[in-house]
Design an enzyme around this catalytic site. Structure first.
Site, short mmCIF file in Angstrom:
data_model
loop_
_atom_site.label_atom_id
_atom_site.label_comp_id
_atom_site.label_asym_id
_atom_site.label_seq_id
_atom_site.Cartn_x
_atom_site.Cartn_y
_atom_site.Cartn_z
N HIS A 1 -9.93 -3.58 6.56
CA HIS A 1 -9.82 -4.99 5.66
C HIS A 1 -10.29 -6.02 6.46
CE1 HIS A 1 -7.74 -8.33 3.51
NE2 HIS A 1 -7.33 -7.17 2.70
N GLY A 2 -10.61 -7.16 6.07
CA GLY A 2 -11.02 -8.41 6.43
C GLY A 2 -10.05 -8.94 7.20
N TYR B 1 0.83 -1.43 0.02
CA TYR B 1 0.00 0.06 -0.10
C TYR B 1 0.77 1.31 -0.05
CZ TYR B 1 -4.26 -2.54 1.38
OH TYR B 1 -5.57 -3.49 1.38
N ASP C 1 13.52 -41.01 -19.90
CA ASP C 1 13.02 -39.83 -20.41
C ASP C 1 13.30 -40.24 -22.22
OD1 ASP C 1 11.87 -37.47 -21.31
OD2 ASP C 1 13.86 -36.46 -20.32
N THR D 1 -16.12 -12.28 6.43
CA THR D 1 -17.38 -12.94 6.14
C THR D 1 -17.30 -14.39 5.42
OG1 THR D 1 -18.22 -10.72 6.02
CG2 THR D 1 -19.56 -12.43 5.41
#
Ligand code: SPV
Ligand code: MG
Length: 431
Positions: free
Chosen positions: A89-90, A75, A204, A122
């Protein structure tokens, strides 16, 4: 009126976001930052709707006074610009890799006298389902396939890690590291012929057949969303190669890398210690043209791998081939070397870039592993593939545990080297 800031890194708005907005309004006038495409992919939240649409989405929410672009995960810039009294913020950013972002915000706000507000995250059945569905959308072929081309636009260098199973796919998908002021993660996955074969206990040499290789891709795709680059070995007969291109493209694979060798394929890292035959320039161009002819979308890439340095055919041969392969339609060039010193690889990049500014260059620093991503960027490379490190890490760890169980006639002595049982049983997400 105090100012409050939050940042959204989402393609849709649900009650969790609305809850943050409701809480924010109690503190002051709300500015919402919309994370740019470039920054969003650092969260493995590759956008499925455009940046303009995401801005519009947020602008239309009641209670949002201003909308700004947040162009970095951290930020610093946005806080310096808008100097908020609060950042909300959550509380999901209190743990995991996002913790580094929160800590940074706390530090930034300490200087200006601002405060962080953590709102309980949430997580209802509906929001969990929406989040899961959105993540899964990114795994759908039409999104996943084009993502490599999009990443080539957005990233300095596309960081790619080898995967050969659902489990290694999960590591590529989910590993995120906070490096100072950055969050780092892999952008793409490499289905290596060496590691896919080794995981099956086979050499391979194109022995593991295409049906089995496609099965590996399907397993990886089941549990991931990141784009896939497929190691197509020599591509086989041209008549077969066209079918491989169609199948991979339909599945949602982003690119195939085919090497200009023919006959019994041996791993490049053997170099000239074993018999390896380079294809003619003309025949390999024909293979590329055939692949491009059957391709249906603009998203899929056919990348030509040049073995001239591996086979001691010299720089000039490598460059001639690179330009010819691009002319035949190759969407990218992979140049390989088994030298410890990256000098010849960097020389190739510089010389190729002198005449070709845009065609993506792919580098696989298995032998010349001292080269840094920043150096590769400086020399014009676009994709770096860590082609076998996960397999090489797992094998000795498993072997040493097996030996110690035999030695001690029980498993107690190895326990501190193991992931706890509670962790391994919850490692894989359930639907
Ligand atoms: C692979 O990973 O299978 C490759 C890369 O082809 S290398 O083994 O370095 O040749
Ligand atoms: Mg290979």
């Amino acid at each position: 009126m105090p100012t409050i800031y939050t940042c959204f890194c989402t393609d849709f708005i649900h009650e969790g976001h609305l809850n943050i907005i409701r809480e924010a309004q109690k503190y002051g006038e709300l500015t919402v930052g919309v994370l740019s495409d470039k920054a969003m992919i650092k969260f493995n939240k590759f956008p499925t709707v455009s940046f303009a649409e995401r801005m519009e989405l947020v602008k239309n929410i009641k209670g949002v006074s201003n909308v700004v672009v947040q162009s970095d995960v951290m930020y610093d810039r946005v806080i310096a610009e808008i100097k908020p009294d609060y950042v909300i913020h959550g509380d999901n950013w209190c743990y995991g890799p996002m913790k580094a972002i929160r800590e940074n915000v706390v530090k930034l706000l300490e200087k200006t006298g601002g405060k962080v507000i953590d709102v309980p995250y949430t997580k209802t059945e509906r929001t969990a389902l929406l989040d899961a569905k959105n993540a899964l959308k990114r795994s759908m072929p039409e999104y996943r396939r084009k993502r490599l081309k999009e990443l080539l636009e957005l990233r300095d260098i596309v960081k790619t890690i080898e995967v050969h199973s659902g489990l290694t796919g999960l590591i590529a998908e989910k590993t995120v590291v906070a490096n100072g002021e950055e969050l780092d993660q892999f952008d793409a996955m490499w289905i290596s012929s060496l590691c896919d074969s080794t995981a099956k206990g086979k050499p391979d040499i194109e022995l593991v057949d295409m049906t089995s290789r496609l099965r590996t891709i399907a397993e990886v795709m089941e549990v991931t969303t990141k784009p896939i680059i497929f190691d197509g070995d020599t591509g086989g007969l041209i008549e077969h190669f066209v079918y491989t291109v169609r199948t991979l493209e339909r599945m949602g694979v982003s690119a195939i890398i085919v090497e200009d060798k023919i006959g019994l394929k041996r791993n490049s890292l053997f170099g000239t210690d074993v018999k390896q035959t380079q294809d003619t320039l003309e025949h390999f161009c024909e293979k590329i043209r055939a692949g491009k002819r059957v391709q249906l979308s603009d998203d899929f890439m056919i990348i030509a791998r040049i073995e001239s340095l591996i086979l001691n055919r010299g720089m000039e041969d490598a460059l001639t081939r690179a330009h010819a392969f691009v002319k035949a339609g190759a969407d990218g060039i992979m140049i390989h070397s088994r030298k410890k010193d990256p000098a010849e690889i960097l020389e190739f990049c510089d010389k190729f870039r002198a005449d070709n500014k845009n065609t993506p260059i792919v580098i696989v620093p298995s032998s010349f592993n001292s080269v840094t991503e920043a150096e590769l960027v400086q020399h014009g490379a676009n994709i770096v593939i860590y082609a076998n490190q996960l397999t090489r890490a797992a094998f000795p760890a498993m072997e040493s545990v097996a030996k110690d169980i035999l030695k001690y006639h029980r498993a107690k002595e190895v326990d501190d080297r193991l992931m706890p049982i509670e962790k391994i049983i919850s490692l894989v997400d359930e639907l």
